[in-house]
Design a protein around this motif. Structure first.
Motif, PDB file in Angstrom:
ATOM      1  N   VAL A 509      15.519  44.637   0.826  1.00 45.12           N
ATOM      2  CA  VAL A 509      15.094  44.774   2.221  1.00 45.12           C
ATOM      3  C   VAL A 509      14.924  43.409   2.863  1.00 45.12           C
ATOM      4  N   SER A 510      14.790  43.412   4.181  1.00 45.37           N
ATOM      5  CA  SER A 510      14.368  42.243   4.945  1.00 45.37           C
ATOM      6  C   SER A 510      13.097  42.634   5.688  1.00 45.37           C
ATOM      7  N   VAL A 511      12.106  41.769   5.635  1.00 44.69           N
ATOM      8  CA  VAL A 511      10.820  42.049   6.291  1.00 44.69           C
ATOM      9  C   VAL A 511      10.591  41.001   7.374  1.00 44.69           C
ATOM     10  N   SER A 512      10.179  41.450   8.546  1.00 48.40           N
ATOM     11  CA  SER A 512       9.912  40.535   9.661  1.00 48.40           C
ATOM     12  C   SER A 512       8.568  40.865  10.294  1.00 48.40           C
ATOM     13  N   PHE A 513       8.057  39.924  11.064  1.00 53.15           N
ATOM     14  CA  PHE A 513       6.785  40.115  11.768  1.00 53.15           C
ATOM     15  C   PHE A 513       6.968  39.705  13.216  1.00 53.15           C
ATOM     16  N   ASP A 514       6.596  40.592  14.135  1.00 54.78           N
ATOM     17  CA  ASP A 514       6.707  40.335  15.569  1.00 54.78           C
ATOM     18  C   ASP A 514       5.357  39.848  16.078  1.00 54.78           C
ATOM     19  N   ASN A 515       5.305  38.570  16.447  1.00 56.44           N
ATOM     20  CA  ASN A 515       4.028  38.005  16.914  1.00 56.44           C
ATOM     21  C   ASN A 515       3.540  38.655  18.203  1.00 56.44           C
ATOM     22  N   THR A 516       4.469  39.174  19.012  1.00 51.44           N
ATOM     23  CA  THR A 516       4.063  39.783  20.288  1.00 51.44           C
ATOM     24  C   THR A 516       3.365  41.120  20.065  1.00 51.44           C
TER      25      THR A 516
END
Length: 690
Positions: A509-516
């Protein structure tokens, strides 16, 4: 043999008469059958020679079908002791200038000294993560002379492309040597060795992969408790964000280091000394730093393919000689080959010539003559001009490849030909995409507890997933204070991709985080309808910290959809496979755009056409096999005729023998009567002795 008295009564040579009479009827027929059999056997033998020559020619043709032999360039280096390279068919024919200022190297860590290799260290679990060691501001960090980092200004950033590994150290492997064996047997990208430095034994741990982003962090779960102290298995703990002796318990003897080079005027950093992602289609081999720029030149080398063409020409000429030898007719000597007049020979010659005299449209070259293959007028032998062939390779290797093998060329650079089937017909096919392939994904239903300083040092950090239909084991995140949501996303990605069950299934998988939005997103790296992400279990602490929940609804991936040649094709992930005339034509559709995606031109070159033609001739219902079967059946029929003749002659012999036996008896009886009458007449009164 039984003793017979035939002829004794008559004095006739009955045996000789019977044998000659039977032979008179048997021998002409036998000779006729044997003559036919010899002729048929000669034909079968000759067809065997033809079959062998055809098989050799087919093998030579098949060797020309692999398109990479025409497309793959060769690389020459002005300083091969410093930089060498290999190229694939994707490489462009051009030159590059490269210099190397630093080679990549792997990180190495060493423990303290132990008295013996059998010294008990401890049991528990080692969790090894991989990432980059920097200062808090992201600049390079260096350890002191003892190999210890300043934990107050050190940061470990997880390598998002590399999963963590967990190694259990049980009571059977709790010694220094046992830990070495357990690590090496785990399959982890880490090697362990023991070094005697003269004062004791040290365990050396080396990251298998070079590069600064492949440095190690070792978290210990010590069965004896106190997982960061200097007793038990905790002696192997290594976290640069912790103080020496309180979690940073072993030292670094060699830092993970990336290679630094300049390629065509552009500064490049790479984790490995054998990078394949800097220049398209080229794998570099960095051997040492350079003192002056190195020139890499790419060109075409037709030598290997030319050998195949030469063998192909020889096999063709051998086939032609074989066909001539078995089917000739010499009017002067009135002699002929075993297969003279056989239609199957004309069929073979016609089909082979039809292919060789044809054209393969759509490329720079469309005939064999264009690439140096011609035919001698007088003998019909195939001639090969290697100079013309080499020039053609240099001019348009892809066209040469399509001239011989199965090859597809797309006008859209995000459409790639993958393969074809036996039913794929040559032609130009329009490509239209109605749905691009997508990944399965899951976005947290709630925002994380914070976007910075997410503290997991005193929480239960366990969760599990079902990804692409595969259930993970229990995943435990490192108990750290994560400076940003992005840092925690990298940790989550590393732990998911390091799960044994998911790795075994090829799931990542790829994991990301949206600061907004403050939300984490987990995306399967697989495309298509089998791609999905769901949370199976999650501890309450992580539920709060990450905002993830078992009730979060993910979005399943979609298969690519569209048409090939105006016929609805079958989609699976990013692969689109055609039907109808394009049956079996498989394409890789990249990108996210829908609509027209140009065309794909597919050809089956001369080598494949010959392969098909010969396979048809030699198939169970083919002309050659059919004629061989017919001749073998005729031989069987002649054998049966001989058997029937033998039976008939046995019956005839019995009949003759019975007739002569009856004659013998009659003659014997007549002789007896004659003798009796003579005696009686001689006894009559008045009869003279004369």
């Amino acid at each position: 043999m039984a003793i017979t008295s035939t002829g004794l009564g008559s004095g006739l040579d009955v045996e000789g008469l019977v044998s000659k009479l039977v032979a008179a009827e048997r021998d002409p027929v036998t000779k006729q059958i044997q003559t036919k059999g010899s002729a048929i056997t000669a034909k079968v033998s000759a067809l065997g020679q033809v079959s062998g020559a055809l098989a050799a020619f087919q093998a030579a043709a098949r060797s020309l079908e692999t398109t990479s032999q025409y497309l793959t360039p060769v690389v020459s280096s002005s300083d091969s002791a410093s930089i060498s390279a290999t190229a694939s068919s994707a490489a462009k024919i051009q030159n590059h200038v490269i210099s190397v200022s630093q080679l990549a190297q792997n990180q190495r860590l060493t423990t303290g000294s132990f008295a013996t290799t059998d010294t008990v260290v401890g049991s528990g679990k080692l969790v090894i993560d991989f990432g980059k060691i920097t200062k808090l501001d992201g600049t390079p960090a260096t350890p002191n002379a003892s190999g210890i980092y300043d934990n107050t200004d050190a940061k470990f950033t997880t390598n998002s492309t590399k999963g963590s590994v967990s190694i259990t150290i049980d009571s059977q492997h709790n010694t220094l040597a046992g830990i070495q064996d357990a690590i090496n047997a785990s399959g982890a990208p880490v090697t362990a060795s023991i070094v005697n430095d003269g004062s004791g034994y040290r365990l050396v741990l080396s990251s298998t992969d070079s590069g600064e982003s492949n440095s190690m962090r070792i978290t210990v779960s010590d069965d004896a408790g106190g997982s960061t102290d200097t007793t038990g298995l905790s002696q192997l703990a290594y976290d640069v964000t912790r103080a020496a002796g309180a979690g940073q318990n072993i030292s670094q003897v060699q830092a993970g280091q990336s290679a630094k080079l300049n390629v065509d005027g552009i500064a490049v950093t790479t984790e490995t000394n054998t990078p394949s992602n800097i220049l398209s289609g080229i794998t570099l081999n960095l051997l040492k730093t350079t003192t002056s720029p190195v020139n890499l030149s790419l060109g075409r080398d037709a030598t290997s393919a030319a050998k195949g063409i030469s063998a192909f020409a020889k096999a063709y000429n051998d086939l032609q000689k074989t066909l001539s030898d078995v089917s000739y007719y010499d009017a002067k000597t009135k002699s002929a080959g075993a297969l003279q007049g056989e239609s199957v020979i004309r069929t073979i010659q016609s089909q082979v010539r039809s292919v060789l005299n044809g054209v393969v449209p759509g490329g720079t070259f469309d005939s064999l003559n264009d690439v140096g293959i011609s035919f001698e007028k007088d003998t019909g032998n195939m001639l090969f001009n290697q100079g013309v062939f080499s020039s053609a390779i240099q001019k348009d290797a892809a066209s040469v490849a399509s001239l011989f093998g199965s090859y597809g060329s797309a006008t859209d650079n995000q459409v790639s030909y993958v393969s074809s089937g036996s039913g794929t017909k040559p032609g130009k096919y329009a490509i239209s995409i109605t749905q691009a392939a997508t990944h399965g994904a899951l976005t947290a239903g709630a925002a994380a507890s914070s976007t910075t300083n997410i503290d997991l040092t005193a929480t239960t950090n366990t969760l599990s997933f079902k990804i692409d239909g595969t259930n993970s084991g229990t995943i435990t995140l490192a108990a750290n204070n994560y400076a940003t949501g992005g840092d925690l996303a990298l940790e989550l990605q590393s732990k998911i991709n390091g799960d044994a069950a998911l790795k075994a299934a090829g799931v990542s998988v790829s994991v990301s985080f949206d600061n907004t939005s403050g939300k984490f997103s987990i995306t399967s790296n697989r495309y298509g309808s089998t791609s999905s992400v769901a949370v199976n279990t999650i501890s309450s602490d992580l539920n709060t910290a990450l905002g993830l929940s078992t009730s979060d609804a993910g979005v399943a991936g979609q298969d690519v959809a569209g048409t090939i040649g105006n016929a609805v094709a079958t989609g699976s992930g990013q692969y689109l496979t055609g039907v109808g005339d394009a049956q079996g034509l498989k394409l890789l559709i990249d990108g996210s755009s829908a609509g027209s995606r140009g065309t794909v031109t597919y050809n089956r070159g001369f080598a494949m056409q010959l392969d098909d033609a010969i396979s048809t001739l030699t198939a169970k219902t083919g002309a050659l096999t059919g004629r061989q079967d017919s001749l073998n059946n005729s031989l069987d029929d002649l054998t049966k005729q001989l058997d029937k003749l033998s039976t008939r002659m046995d019956d005839l012999e019995k009949r003759y023998r019975a007739q002569f036996t009856a004659l013998d008896v009659t003659i014997s009886s007549l002789r007896n009567t004659s003798s009796f009458l003579s005696q009686q007449l001689a006894a009559l009164p008045g009869a003279s002795s004369s």
